[in-house]
Scaffold this active site. Sequence first.
Site, PDB file in Angstrom:
ATOM      1  N   GLN A 121       1.439   1.267   5.781  1.00  0.00           N
ATOM      2  CA  GLN A 121       0.102   0.558   5.269  1.00  0.00           C
ATOM      3  C   GLN A 121      -0.932   1.364   6.296  1.00  0.00           C
ATOM      4  OE1 GLN A 121      -0.445  -3.407   6.129  1.00  0.00           O
ATOM      5  NE2 GLN A 121      -0.648  -4.007   4.039  1.00  0.00           N
ATOM      6  N   GLY A 122      -2.492   1.681   4.944  1.00  0.00           N
ATOM      7  CA  GLY A 122      -3.720   2.427   5.666  1.00  0.00           C
ATOM      8  C   GLY A 122      -4.957   1.289   5.116  1.00  0.00           C
ATOM      9  N   SER A 124      -6.442  -1.101   8.375  1.00  0.00           N
ATOM     10  CA  SER A 124      -7.175  -1.368   8.932  1.00  0.00           C
ATOM     11  C   SER A 124      -8.351  -0.453   9.864  1.00  0.00           C
ATOM     12  CB  SER A 124      -6.468  -2.215   9.859  1.00  0.00           C
ATOM     13  OG  SER A 124      -5.885  -3.460  10.203  1.00  0.00           O
ATOM     14  N   SER A 156       1.509   0.849   9.660  1.00  0.00           N
ATOM     15  CA  SER A 156       3.051   0.676  10.230  1.00  0.00           C
ATOM     16  C   SER A 156       3.412   2.175   9.478  1.00  0.00           C
ATOM     17  CB  SER A 156       2.927  -0.710   9.603  1.00  0.00           C
ATOM     18  OG  SER A 156       2.736  -1.576  10.038  1.00  0.00           O
ATOM     19  N   GLU A 239       2.095 -10.013   1.460  1.00  0.00           N
ATOM     20  CA  GLU A 239       2.506  -9.878   3.283  1.00  0.00           C
ATOM     21  C   GLU A 239       2.823 -11.079   3.480  1.00  0.00           C
ATOM     22  OE1 GLU A 239       0.700  -6.654   6.527  1.00  0.00           O
ATOM     23  OE2 GLU A 239      -0.695  -7.756   5.139  1.00  0.00           O
TER      24      GLU A 239
END
Length: 378
Positions: A121-122, A124, A156, A239
């Site tokens: 997951q990109g 933040s 992540s 999420e």
Amino acid sequence: MDLADTEEEADFRARLREWLAAVLPGLPPAPDPADWPARRAHDTAWQRRLYDAGYGDLHWAAPPALRLIFLEETERAGAPYVGANFVGLLHAGPTIAAEGTAAQRTRWLPPILRGDHVWCQGFSEPDAGSDLASLRTRAVRDGDRYLVSGAKLWTSHAEVADWCELLVRTDPDAPRHRGITWLAMPMDAPGITVRPLRTLTGTAEFAGLFLDEVPVPVANRVGEENDGWRVTMVTLSYERGTAFAGEVVACRRVLGELAREARATGRWDDPVLRRRLGRLGAEFRALWRLVQWNVGGAGATGAVPGAGGSVFKLRYSHARQELYDAAAEVLGGAGALDLDHPWVHDRLSSLSYTIAAGTSQIQRGIVAERVLGLPKGR
């Protein structure tokens, strides 16, 4: 509400229990938590077993009741967690299923379900964590591709991922919520640098991601250009609303272990500790009912989980921290400092839960505005 299993659900539960009882004893031991390549191999092999047995698509394609039974039974049996498959199965996959084109669903969903592809997951960035809409990673259109430059933080599973669900700014002049686009970025594209970040627990499940004119095909865009914030809300709804569901069952299991340990060591004689464990038992039972309500409501309407996910995430994050504070009390003294004990490891990990997937402050704002109808703060 009748929460008893129907005949179909009871049959599914029985078959799943029988399958788990037959398969789990033959699984190899879990690898070193710090060895992410080995953890990826372990987690994807388990996902492939689930897929071959007909249980691979239960995270988003099954009726809600069967999905919850699957979570209950796999956790109670001590089956492997989704691990490295977390983002693909619980974030990116459901988002693509809900928002992707038919071609995108055909392209990306089967490899996720088979355990062939791991996603990271990109979202933040160094200056855009809780205030995600202020992200500055740029994607410039260049024919049939975007050239992406910028930096992401707390990415992540980037170290072992094949794909990244990536948020980029495609219109820097638009209001900040309206110039964002959701892309699927191949992690083997040129211009990507991954720098693992070691956490308090000693593992590196997060990384810094540095992007230097990374080419991403326009065909990898999910949703329309500049409509990524709306698509992101779908991702975050999953999420916060359903991705932690299995962990509630795990916490209830740990709570039972704490009670047994307290009885064995004599700490059960402390009435304050007994009340604390009893209150946590009621809390996690209520949280599981909230999971059932969120998942069941979304399944009944065919929609993604709503703001109720923020209610769940807000309370669950704090309850998990309280659980492992109680674990430290049960262990006592040097035991609470033993980093090799899973409860101590999980206590350190739990500190991140009021930050990850949206801080508690952000969740309170969502609940205030979208559930209670309060005006936005200034």
